[in-house]
Design an enzyme around this catalytic site. Structure first.
Site, short mmCIF file in Angstrom:
data_model
loop_
_atom_site.label_atom_id
_atom_site.label_comp_id
_atom_site.label_asym_id
_atom_site.label_seq_id
_atom_site.Cartn_x
_atom_site.Cartn_y
_atom_site.Cartn_z
CG ASP A 11 56.47 11.98 17.18
OD1 ASP A 11 56.29 11.90 15.94
OD2 ASP A 11 55.59 12.34 17.97
CB ILE A 12 58.91 11.66 11.90
CG1 ILE A 12 59.74 12.26 10.76
CG2 ILE A 12 57.44 11.55 11.52
CD1 ILE A 12 59.88 11.35 9.55
CG ASN A 25 46.36 5.44 2.79
OD1 ASN A 25 45.81 6.21 2.00
ND2 ASN A 25 46.00 5.37 4.06
CB VAL A 34 54.54 7.48 10.52
CG1 VAL A 34 54.46 7.12 9.07
CG2 VAL A 34 55.36 8.73 10.73
CG ASP A 35 49.02 8.71 6.69
OD1 ASP A 35 49.12 9.94 6.62
OD2 ASP A 35 48.32 8.03 5.91
CB SER A 118 57.04 -0.27 3.19
OG SER A 118 56.34 0.30 2.11
CB THR A 119 59.40 -1.27 8.13
OG1 THR A 119 59.45 -0.09 8.93
CG2 THR A 119 60.38 -1.17 6.98
CB VAL A 121 50.21 -1.00 8.66
CG1 VAL A 121 49.00 -1.68 8.04
CG2 VAL A 121 49.86 -0.50 10.05
P1 ADP Z 1 53.58 1.71 6.49
O1 ADP Z 1 52.11 1.61 6.24
O2 ADP Z 1 54.33 2.38 5.34
O3 ADP Z 1 54.18 0.42 6.90
P2 ADP Z 1 53.54 2.70 9.25
O4 ADP Z 1 53.19 4.06 9.70
O5 ADP Z 1 52.65 1.56 9.67
O6 ADP Z 1 53.70 2.79 7.65
O7 ADP Z 1 55.00 2.35 9.73
C1 ADP Z 1 56.17 2.92 9.19
C2 ADP Z 1 57.19 3.15 10.29
O8 ADP Z 1 56.86 4.37 10.97
C3 ADP Z 1 57.21 2.07 11.38
O9 ADP Z 1 58.58 1.79 11.68
C4 ADP Z 1 56.53 2.75 12.57
O10 ADP Z 1 57.01 2.23 13.79
C5 ADP Z 1 57.00 4.17 12.37
N1 ADP Z 1 56.28 5.24 13.07
C6 ADP Z 1 55.03 5.27 13.56
N2 ADP Z 1 54.76 6.48 14.12
C7 ADP Z 1 55.89 7.23 13.97
C8 ADP Z 1 56.27 8.56 14.32
N3 ADP Z 1 55.44 9.39 14.96
N4 ADP Z 1 57.52 8.99 13.99
C9 ADP Z 1 58.37 8.18 13.32
N5 ADP Z 1 58.09 6.93 12.96
C10 ADP Z 1 56.86 6.45 13.28
#
Ligand code: ADP
Length: 172
Positions: A11-12, A25, A34-35, A118-119, A121
């Site tokens: 988890d970042i 976004n 992740v946002d 981007s990978t 949503v």
């Molecule tokens: P985007 O809209 O740029 O595609 P997302 O957040 O939907 O962004 O996904 C980008 C990546 O982040 C995906 O691989 C998702 O699984 C990952 N992700 C979601 N939550 C976390 C987190 N807490 N830490 C790291 N990566 C995450």
């Protein structure tokens, strides 16, 4: 010293580095994935600061404080939405990594973690995105010593396996 570039699963929001990158976004006002996780973990002050940043176009990056996170700063970058590949998606994705690293160096931040921009949503195929991510980071860090560590923080074991494969291939 060349930068240490590696991938982990996790988890970042939990990483204790100079900077973590948010896949935001263009409003910079929070979202899902992740946002959402970063805004929840950092606290409401992050949204307040992001409102003042006034948005960010795709392919660029902005910097904010990290509030309750262990990281020192958050770099918000806006990846392209995948629309089949003919809309400069690859170029814009590379630009996200480059602009984020540029902002890090300009702010004296030496260690940085990226999610897989981007990978989620935004639908960019991971098999295409991971090599772009790795290539952009290797190109940026090549021959410079102001970045010490770059972490590709993968959320799933599947993503991690692919990043590890791409990193190995890039080094041989
Ligand atoms: P985007 O809209 O740029 O595609 P997302 O957040 O939907 O962004 O996904 C980008 C990546 O982040 C995906 O691989 C998702 O699984 C990952 N992700 C979601 N939550 C976390 C987190 N807490 N830490 C790291 N990566 C995450």
């Amino acid at each position: 010293m060349p930068a240490r570039i590696h991938s982990i699963q996790g988890d970042i929001t939990s990483l204790e580095l100079d900077a973590i990158v948010n896949a935001a976004n263009s409003t910079l006002l929070g979202g899902g994935g992740v946002d959402g996780a970063i805004h929840r973990a950092a606290g409401p002050e992050l949204l307040e600061e992001c409102r003042r940043l006034g948005g960010c176009p795709s392919g660029e990056a902005r910097i904010s404080g990290a509030y309750r996170l262990k990281a020192r700063r958050i770099i918000h970058t806006v990846g392209p939405v995948w629309r089949g590949g003919a809309y400069r998606e690859r170029e814009l994705l590379a630009s996200c990594y480059e602009h984020s690293l540029q902002l890090a160096t300009r702010n004296g931040l030496r260690s940085i973690a990226f999610p897989s921009i981007s990978t989620g949503v935004y639908g960019f195929p991971l098999e295409l995105a991971a090599p772009i991510a790795v290539k952009s980071v290797l190109q940026f860090t090549d021959g410079r010593d102001d970045i010490g560590e770059v972490v590709f923080c993968c959320f799933s074991a599947h993503d991690l396996a692919l990043y590890q494969q791409v990193l190995r291939a890039a080094r041989t």
